[in-house]
Write an enzyme that holds these catalytic residues in place. Sequence first.
Site, PDB file in Angstrom:
ATOM      1  CE  LYS A 281      26.583   5.587  -6.655  1.00  0.00           C
ATOM      2  NZ  LYS A 281      25.274   6.222  -6.468  1.00  0.00           N
TER       3      LYS A 281
ATOM      4  CG  ASP B  73      31.332  -0.582 -10.157  1.00  0.00           C
ATOM      5  OD1 ASP B  73      31.494   0.618  -9.842  1.00  0.00           O
ATOM      6  OD2 ASP B  73      30.214  -1.072 -10.404  1.00  0.00           O
TER       7      ASP B  73
ATOM      8  CG  PHE C  83      23.943  -1.956  -8.079  1.00  0.00           C
ATOM      9  CD1 PHE C  83      22.658  -2.373  -8.370  1.00  0.00           C
ATOM     10  CD2 PHE C  83      24.342  -0.695  -8.485  1.00  0.00           C
ATOM     11  CE1 PHE C  83      21.774  -1.536  -9.053  1.00  0.00           C
ATOM     12  CE2 PHE C  83      23.478   0.137  -9.164  1.00  0.00           C
ATOM     13  CZ  PHE C  83      22.194  -0.285  -9.451  1.00  0.00           C
TER      14      PHE C  83
END
Length: 404
Positions: free
Chosen positions: A253, A224, A139
């Site tokens: 995040k 990532d 993702f």
Amino acid sequence: MNNNPLSRALFNDVMVPNYNPQPIIPVRGEGSRIWDQDGREYVDVTGGIAVNVLGHCHPALVDALKNQADNLWHLSNVFTNEPALKLARQLTEATFAERVFFCNSGGEANEAAFKLVRKYAFDHYGEHKNEIISFRQSFHGRTLFTVSVGGQPKYRQGFEPVPAGITHAEYNNLDSLKALISDNTCAVVLEPIQGEGGVIPADPEFLKGVRELCDQHNALLVFDEVQTGVGRTGHLFAYMDTPMVPDILTSAKALGGGFPIGAMLTTSKIADSLGIGTHGSTYGGNPLACAVAGAVLDQVNRPDVLEGVLRKRALFEEGLAQINARHHIFKEIRGKGLLIGAELVDAWHGKAGEFLAAARGEGVLVLVAGPDVLRMAPALNIPEDEIRQAMARLDAAIEKKLSE
């Protein structure tokens, strides 16, 4: 009872229905606890999906935001600003990177990375070298480009045609990557721990092999670290606990501790391909966001905090093991540091959401990672007694669920 007209029911009347939020509405948070509109208290081990790295309303972050708000809010990229420069220096001094691009989210950081790998390959090798390889179940965001690089077809359905030149190998399977990579590959993109895909860590030998294949084919390696970065695994970034270094790293995040910010980190040679006018972000490098993120790094990038992550993981594992000894509900406990995945036994596959709801009913907030895995990504500074309380509440929720 809550009589606030700003209710969960109002969501269905005024919001686009792409989310299905839980029935409670939190209104206040402190540390690893939140309170809803009815004043009910919960232990929060979701961390805002690995975002609230220092919990809710950490004093150092609140002070950084308030102090910056009294000085400068926004300039756009027509100017630079002191908080952005300070944050970029902090990141480059703490990592392999020499250059930083700021944006507002993980999806934007990955979008920038994927554009950069193609532009770098175009500049150095020609237009034929444009293929990106990612991994199934990965993702990387919700833009059309990032959802195409992501390895979960359900997120692409209904949005085709998607960008071309993207293929997907099997995670932790080097032979699968070998079958796809070629001199037309400009980059391989991976998460050091697949988060949304089920909290699955990459094997060290797999990572080493990926790095070697990238070097053989002059392809860039993109990590990532949107979910794994900023202390989550017990290292400032997860690559620091692997046998290799990426060419590009993306972060978001936890970087802002709850304030929206994203960053793409890379070397000066690679960064040169994003020359003036090639990419941009109106809010990227916003002074408010950068001031808060700088305070996050000041707090997180300390030995006592990072070492504490591993100690606190052991407490979670102990609690989950005790729950499993009583209820035999978990097939496997996975992850690293305070990114924890508990896969349900086969008989309960597909029903992780039901356990999430049961946990909320007992006053503990957890996540899922797909339909089969309960996920926890708490604040790194969660007190040890609150870990034990969270596990006790989860135990009660599982016992109640299994007795239905």
